[in-house]
Write an enzyme that holds these catalytic residues in place. Structure first.
Site, PDB file in Angstrom:
ATOM      1  N   ARG A 108       1.371 -26.061  -5.495  1.00 31.53           N
ATOM      2  CA  ARG A 108       2.620 -25.489  -6.410  1.00 31.53           C
ATOM      3  C   ARG A 108       2.702 -26.010  -7.692  1.00 31.53           C
ATOM      4  O   ARG A 108       3.314 -25.779  -8.456  1.00 31.53           O
ATOM      5  CB  ARG A 108       3.938 -25.727  -5.609  1.00 31.53           C
ATOM      6  CG  ARG A 108       4.024 -25.115  -4.411  1.00 31.53           C
ATOM      7  CD  ARG A 108       4.901 -25.715  -3.314  1.00 31.53           C
ATOM      8  NE  ARG A 108       4.382 -26.465  -2.370  1.00 31.53           N
ATOM      9  CZ  ARG A 108       5.078 -27.201  -1.422  1.00 31.53           C
ATOM     10  NH1 ARG A 108       6.131 -27.057  -1.125  1.00 31.53           N
ATOM     11  NH2 ARG A 108       4.271 -28.181  -0.782  1.00 31.53           N
TER      12      ARG A 108
ATOM     13  N   GLU B  67       9.920 -27.873   9.798  1.00 31.31           N
ATOM     14  CA  GLU B  67       9.493 -27.620   8.516  1.00 31.31           C
ATOM     15  C   GLU B  67      10.085 -26.457   8.057  1.00 31.31           C
ATOM     16  O   GLU B  67      10.625 -25.493   8.803  1.00 31.31           O
ATOM     17  CB  GLU B  67       7.991 -27.222   8.247  1.00 31.31           C
ATOM     18  CG  GLU B  67       7.404 -28.569   8.500  1.00 31.31           C
ATOM     19  CD  GLU B  67       7.544 -29.409   7.661  1.00 31.31           C
ATOM     20  OE1 GLU B  67       7.549 -29.519   6.706  1.00 31.31           O
ATOM     21  OE2 GLU B  67       7.921 -30.777   8.266  1.00 31.31           O
TER      22      GLU B  67
ATOM     23  N   ARG C 235      -1.367 -49.041 -36.933  1.00 31.14           N
ATOM     24  CA  ARG C 235      -2.475 -48.778 -35.881  1.00 31.14           C
ATOM     25  C   ARG C 235      -2.998 -50.332 -35.500  1.00 31.14           C
ATOM     26  O   ARG C 235      -2.269 -51.295 -36.026  1.00 31.14           O
ATOM     27  CB  ARG C 235      -3.765 -48.226 -36.543  1.00 31.14           C
ATOM     28  CG  ARG C 235      -3.420 -46.554 -36.842  1.00 31.14           C
ATOM     29  CD  ARG C 235      -4.310 -45.990 -37.735  1.00 31.14           C
ATOM     30  NE  ARG C 235      -5.488 -46.123 -37.236  1.00 31.14           N
ATOM     31  CZ  ARG C 235      -6.732 -46.275 -38.076  1.00 31.14           C
ATOM     32  NH1 ARG C 235      -6.516 -46.071 -39.490  1.00 31.14           N
ATOM     33  NH2 ARG C 235      -7.845 -46.360 -37.495  1.00 31.14           N
TER      34      ARG C 235
ATOM     35  N   ALA D 260       3.348 -48.273 -55.019  1.00 28.53           N
ATOM     36  CA  ALA D 260       3.115 -47.004 -54.360  1.00 28.53           C
ATOM     37  C   ALA D 260       1.685 -46.600 -54.427  1.00 28.53           C
ATOM     38  O   ALA D 260       0.963 -46.484 -55.611  1.00 28.53           O
ATOM     39  CB  ALA D 260       3.977 -46.003 -54.842  1.00 28.53           C
TER      40      ALA D 260
ATOM     41  N   ARG E 159      -8.401 -48.989 -67.749  1.00 27.72           N
ATOM     42  CA  ARG E 159      -7.800 -47.828 -68.621  1.00 27.72           C
ATOM     43  C   ARG E 159      -8.899 -46.960 -69.023  1.00 27.72           C
ATOM     44  O   ARG E 159      -9.636 -47.300 -70.068  1.00 27.72           O
ATOM     45  CB  ARG E 159      -6.769 -48.272 -69.892  1.00 27.72           C
ATOM     46  CG  ARG E 159      -5.612 -49.178 -69.219  1.00 27.72           C
ATOM     47  CD  ARG E 159      -4.655 -47.830 -68.781  1.00 27.72           C
ATOM     48  NE  ARG E 159      -3.173 -48.502 -68.448  1.00 27.72           N
ATOM     49  CZ  ARG E 159      -2.934 -48.741 -67.161  1.00 27.72           C
ATOM     50  NH1 ARG E 159      -3.801 -48.626 -66.349  1.00 27.72           N
ATOM     51  NH2 ARG E 159      -1.899 -49.185 -66.795  1.00 27.72           N
TER      52      ARG E 159
HETATM   53  C1  UD1 Z   1       6.189 -32.853   3.828  1.00 28.57           C
HETATM   54  C2  UD1 Z   1       6.754 -33.024   5.349  1.00 28.57           C
HETATM   55  C3  UD1 Z   1       8.113 -32.608   5.168  1.00 28.57           C
HETATM   56  C4  UD1 Z   1       9.227 -33.420   4.185  1.00 28.57           C
HETATM   57  C5  UD1 Z   1       8.549 -33.500   2.830  1.00 28.57           C
HETATM   58  C6  UD1 Z   1       9.088 -34.496   1.905  1.00 28.57           C
HETATM   59  C7  UD1 Z   1       4.856 -32.341   7.097  1.00 28.57           C
HETATM   60  C8  UD1 Z   1       4.347 -31.398   7.519  1.00 28.57           C
HETATM   61  N1  UD1 Z   1       6.116 -32.115   6.055  1.00 28.57           N
HETATM   62  O1  UD1 Z   1       6.203 -31.657   3.338  1.00 28.57           O
HETATM   63  O2  UD1 Z   1       8.744 -32.684   6.389  1.00 28.57           O
HETATM   64  O3  UD1 Z   1      10.283 -32.902   4.112  1.00 28.57           O
HETATM   65  O4  UD1 Z   1       6.941 -33.727   2.991  1.00 28.57           O
HETATM   66  O5  UD1 Z   1       8.734 -34.920   0.755  1.00 28.57           O
HETATM   67  O6  UD1 Z   1       4.693 -33.511   6.825  1.00 28.57           O
HETATM   68  N2  UD1 Z   1      -1.370 -34.437   2.221  1.00 28.57           N
HETATM   69  C9  UD1 Z   1      -2.774 -34.859   2.876  1.00 28.57           C
HETATM   70  N3  UD1 Z   1      -3.446 -34.034   3.550  1.00 28.57           N
HETATM   71  C10 UD1 Z   1      -3.159 -32.790   4.088  1.00 28.57           C
HETATM   72  C11 UD1 Z   1      -1.639 -32.353   3.651  1.00 28.57           C
HETATM   73  C12 UD1 Z   1      -0.822 -32.982   2.822  1.00 28.57           C
HETATM   74  O7  UD1 Z   1      -3.110 -35.907   2.191  1.00 28.57           O
HETATM   75  O8  UD1 Z   1      -3.894 -32.065   4.793  1.00 28.57           O
HETATM   76  C13 UD1 Z   1      -0.687 -35.304   1.736  1.00 28.57           C
HETATM   77  C14 UD1 Z   1      -0.412 -34.442   0.307  1.00 28.57           C
HETATM   78  O9  UD1 Z   1      -1.262 -34.980  -0.824  1.00 28.57           O
HETATM   79  C15 UD1 Z   1       0.920 -35.053  -0.036  1.00 28.57           C
HETATM   80  C16 UD1 Z   1       1.693 -35.364   1.352  1.00 28.57           C
HETATM   81  O10 UD1 Z   1       0.458 -35.465   2.231  1.00 28.57           O
HETATM   82  O11 UD1 Z   1       1.115 -36.454  -0.882  1.00 28.57           O
HETATM   83  C17 UD1 Z   1       2.514 -34.210   1.523  1.00 28.57           C
HETATM   84  O12 UD1 Z   1       2.178 -33.071   1.577  1.00 28.57           O
HETATM   85  P1  UD1 Z   1       2.909 -31.908   1.217  1.00 28.57           P
HETATM   86  O13 UD1 Z   1       1.883 -30.489   1.385  1.00 28.57           O
HETATM   87  O14 UD1 Z   1       3.616 -32.024  -0.268  1.00 28.57           O
HETATM   88  O15 UD1 Z   1       4.068 -31.810   2.108  1.00 28.57           O
HETATM   89  P2  UD1 Z   1       5.581 -31.086   1.724  1.00 28.57           P
HETATM   90  O16 UD1 Z   1       5.294 -29.757   2.216  1.00 28.57           O
HETATM   91  O17 UD1 Z   1       6.288 -31.695   0.964  1.00 28.57           O
HETATM   92 CA    CA Z   2       5.641 -32.854  -0.670  1.00 33.24          CA
END
Ligand code: UD1
Ligand code: CA
Length: 463
Positions: A15, A158, A337, A384, A446
């Protein structure tokens, strides 16, 4: 009991519509992941495990750029395919000791206060799992906390999997939790991915434990905003402003006057003495120190610079890596700088650029000058349009100007060159190393003036 922290940083961040992995997007000019690592470190854990996946190399590079003490705490786990947050935590578990407590943090939630994390860890006590929740005015996009009739946690659902009724719940999952390593090791491999995103959700862990009659503790955070996750650019901007408003608030509480806390940007650390005033739209980067009674007018960008007591910096001045002592008046539109030292009571005016130069007590360069690699004494007047010609196309050379020198307007000092104490350089003079002179002399160039009487300028031929 040992605490280990797992930070999830493998996601792509669809996103964000960006080629940069989401956790490397910056808040206050620092990658979100680094903010999270800093918070984790403040809890004194025995280890920090960062789970990387999407563009793992880039994320690892950022980790490698941290200081040695921090790096010594960090291990990297690779999640080759991003199959969900539950799967991600599982990828780090083989590095976690069986009897540790584990705090899970998300790399896209950068502002969580350390005290809150500390509270969360403490609230686990002898239980299996405690999740951190918050009440959101607009819960859209977050997992919702479904409680049973007794108020205990039933499951986390979710947004994409929730019923209309569940979407009305305003208690959201922040994503952060603390659990026993043994519990994670037992239950995470059992997660299913039969949900709308086909992912192994970490959030399903709570439901699984609840179903087995285990108490899942809930810690409700007092404030939701600060726990906001970043999934998109509007959310990144929201979190950035939140960070900035908090930074502004802290400075004001310490006595700094800000013309408008909503138009203040700190991208590093700013230390201020008493009675400082900062006008709108200033940006402070790196490590900036202001003494007492310093006035920074609108639109200044100041990086890694210290400014002494009673100095006034006029609008739109840009400074980097310089030391300005007391009672300086600088700008508007001045540029420092890296590498300058400006002694007390120096004046640098509009469209003056200084680089690696030392300006002695009371020296003034009021307008339109370039002072590079210059050692300038005290009480010097730089007219200047004075230019230090410090570069021959290949090498840099030094200009030395003694005390009490007067440099007339539009002069060039061709380095390497020295102008002795008390010398007057007349307007429009070129001084080179061959300009042999003694203290207090007048140096004057000059060129002969030629008069062509009744001169006819070229005319345009009308078509
Ligand atoms: C997640 C939570 C949601 C919560 C929200 C809070 C889950 C399923 N959902 O949703 O309940 O309200 O965060 O912000 O956990 N990531 C990985 N590997 C993966 C997927 C994600 O490392 O396979 C990491 C992402 O880089 C990120 C974090 O986990 O830092 C959260 O993932 P994201 O996809 O942003 O979850 P949300 O949809 O925000
Ligand atoms: Ca998130």
């Amino acid at each position: 009991m040992a605490l280990e922290v797992i930070i999830l940083a493998a996601g792509k961040g669809k996103r964000m519509h960006s080629d940069l992995p989401k956790v490397l997007h910056k808040v206050a000019n620092k990658p979100m992941l680094e903010h999270v690592i800093d918070s984790a470190k403040a809890l004194n854990p025995s280890a920090i495990h960062v789970v990387v996946g999407h563009m793992a190399q880039k994320v690892e590079q950022m980790v490698q750029s941290l200081d040695e003490a921090t790096k010594a705490l960090i291990t990297i786990s690779l999640q080759e395919e991003q199959l969900g947050t539950g799967h991600a935590v599982n990828c780090a578990l083989d590095k976690v000791k069986d009897d540790s407590e584990v705090l899970v943090l998300y790399g896209d939630t950068p502002l969580t206060p350390v005290e809150l994390l500390d509270d969360l860890v403490k609230s686990l006590q002898d239980k299996e799992l405690c999740v951190l929740t918050a009440n959101a005015q607009n819960p859209f996009g977050y997992g919702r906390i479904v409680r049973n009739a007794k108020g205990n946690l039933d499951c986390i659902v979710e947004e994409k999997d929730a019923t209309d009724e569940q979407r009305k719940i305003t208690e959201i999952n922040t994503g952060m939790l603390v659990a026993r390593a043994s519990v994670l090791k037992e239950y995470l491999p059992k997660l299913k991915n039969n949900n709308s995103q086909g992912e192994y959700y970490l959030t399903d862990l709570s439901g699984m434990l609840a179903k087995e009659g285990k108490d899942v503790l809930i810690k409700v955070a007092p404030d939701f905003e600060i726990l906001s996750g970043v999934n998109s650019k509007p959310q990144l901007a929201f979190v950035e402003r939140l960070y900035q408003r908090r930074a502004a608030q802290k400075l004001m509480e310490a006595g700094v006057t800000l013309a408008d806390p909503n138009r203040f940007d700190l991208r590093g650390t700013l230390t201020c003495g008493k009675d400082c005033f900062i006008d709108i739209n200033c940006v402070f980067e790196g490590n900036v120190v202001l003494g007492d009674n310093v006035v920074i007018k609108a639109g200044c960008v100041i990086k890694d610079t210290s400014i002494g007591d009673d100095s006034v910096i006029s609008p739109y001045s840009v400074f980097e890596d310089s030391i300005i002592k007391r009672k300086a008046t600088i700008g508007p539109f001045a540029r420092l700088r890296p590498g300058n030292v400006l002694e007390d009571e120096v004046h640098v005016g509009n469209f003056v650029e200084c680089k690696k130069s030392h300006l002695g007590f009371g020296t003034k360069a009021g307008h339109l000058s370039y002072l590079g690699d210059a050692q300038i004494g005290r009480d010097v007047n730089i007219g200047a349009g004075t230019i230090t010609c410090n570069y021959d196309g290949a090498n840099k050379f030094k200009t030395v100007i003694g005390d009490d020198v007067f440099i007339g307007s539009d002069s060039q000092l061709v380095a390497p060159v020295e102008v002795k104490d008390g010398v007057t350089v007349a307007a429009g003079t070129t001084v080179t190393k061959r300009t042999v002179h003694s203290a207090k002399d007048l140096i004057l160039t000059r060129a002969q003036t030629v008069i062509v009487e009744k001169y006819e300028r070229p005319h345009k031929i009308k078509k």
